[in-house]
Design a protein around this motif. Structure first.
Motif, short mmCIF file in Angstrom:
data_model
loop_
_atom_site.label_atom_id
_atom_site.label_comp_id
_atom_site.label_asym_id
_atom_site.label_seq_id
_atom_site.Cartn_x
_atom_site.Cartn_y
_atom_site.Cartn_z
N TRP A 1 -0.16 13.82 -8.95
CA TRP A 1 -0.96 14.99 -8.80
C TRP A 1 -0.17 16.38 -8.02
O TRP A 1 -0.46 17.31 -8.24
N PHE B 1 0.04 4.19 -2.83
CA PHE B 1 -0.44 5.46 -2.54
C PHE B 1 0.62 6.53 -2.99
O PHE B 1 0.34 7.73 -3.70
N TYR C 1 1.00 -1.15 -0.06
CA TYR C 1 -0.23 0.03 -0.09
C TYR C 1 0.88 1.34 0.04
O TYR C 1 0.47 2.20 -0.61
N VAL D 1 -7.87 0.17 -7.56
CA VAL D 1 -8.12 0.25 -5.93
C VAL D 1 -9.75 0.48 -5.79
O VAL D 1 -10.29 -0.29 -5.14
N LEU D 2 -10.31 1.27 -6.42
CA LEU D 2 -11.62 1.61 -6.33
C LEU D 2 -12.55 0.27 -6.82
O LEU D 2 -13.40 -0.13 -6.01
N SER E 1 -1.42 6.73 -12.38
CA SER E 1 -2.24 7.05 -11.04
C SER E 1 -3.66 6.92 -11.17
O SER E 1 -4.39 6.30 -10.26
N GLY E 2 -4.05 7.45 -12.47
CA GLY E 2 -5.52 6.95 -12.63
C GLY E 2 -5.96 5.53 -12.76
O GLY E 2 -6.84 5.17 -12.08
N VAL F 1 -4.35 2.97 -11.46
CA VAL F 1 -4.06 2.46 -10.21
C VAL F 1 -5.40 2.87 -9.23
O VAL F 1 -5.80 2.04 -8.47
N SER F 2 -5.69 4.26 -9.26
CA SER F 2 -6.81 4.54 -8.38
C SER F 2 -8.09 3.66 -9.00
O SER F 2 -8.85 3.24 -8.12
N LEU F 3 -8.31 3.52 -10.20
CA LEU F 3 -9.47 2.67 -10.54
C LEU F 3 -9.47 1.28 -10.21
O LEU F 3 -10.39 0.73 -9.80
N ILE G 1 -0.29 6.75 -6.67
CA ILE G 1 -1.64 7.57 -6.68
C ILE G 1 -1.30 9.03 -6.57
O ILE G 1 -1.92 10.11 -7.22
N LEU G 2 -0.70 9.46 -5.52
CA LEU G 2 -0.69 10.85 -5.17
C LEU G 2 0.37 11.63 -5.49
O LEU G 2 0.12 12.85 -5.87
#
Length: 80
Positions: A33, A26, A22, A70-71, A63-64, A66-68, A29-30
């Motif tokens: 941005w 993170f 994790y 995780v979601l 990043s997008g 990986v965010s998708l 992801i972060l």
């Protein structure tokens, strides 16, 4: 005597494995941005090439994605 179970050691291993997975997730992801915001504001503190590279389109797309992922995993586990 306490209620010792044969798999009590797995709790500590689980925490370590979750941190290994994790924390970099993170970061992926972060960080792009944050770098994009710093580049747009013109407030690049150090390593000028690093912040422009992290704010590039490839890192933002990664990043997008990986965010998708995780979601998707979180929503799927909540629906089950």
């Amino acid at each position: 005597m306490s209620n010792y179970r044969w798999n009590d050691w797995a709790d500590g291993v689980t925490v370590v494995l979750q941190a290994i997975v994790y924390i970099p997730m993170f970061y992926i992801i972060l960080m792009p941005w944050l770098c994009l915001a710093l580049v747009k504001l013109g407030k690049i503190p150090f390593f000028p090439g690093f912040f422009q590279a992290m704010a590039s389109t490839g890192w933002l797309v990664a990043s997008g994605l990986v965010s998708l992922i995780v979601l998707f995993v979180v929503v799927r586990s909540l629906v089950r």
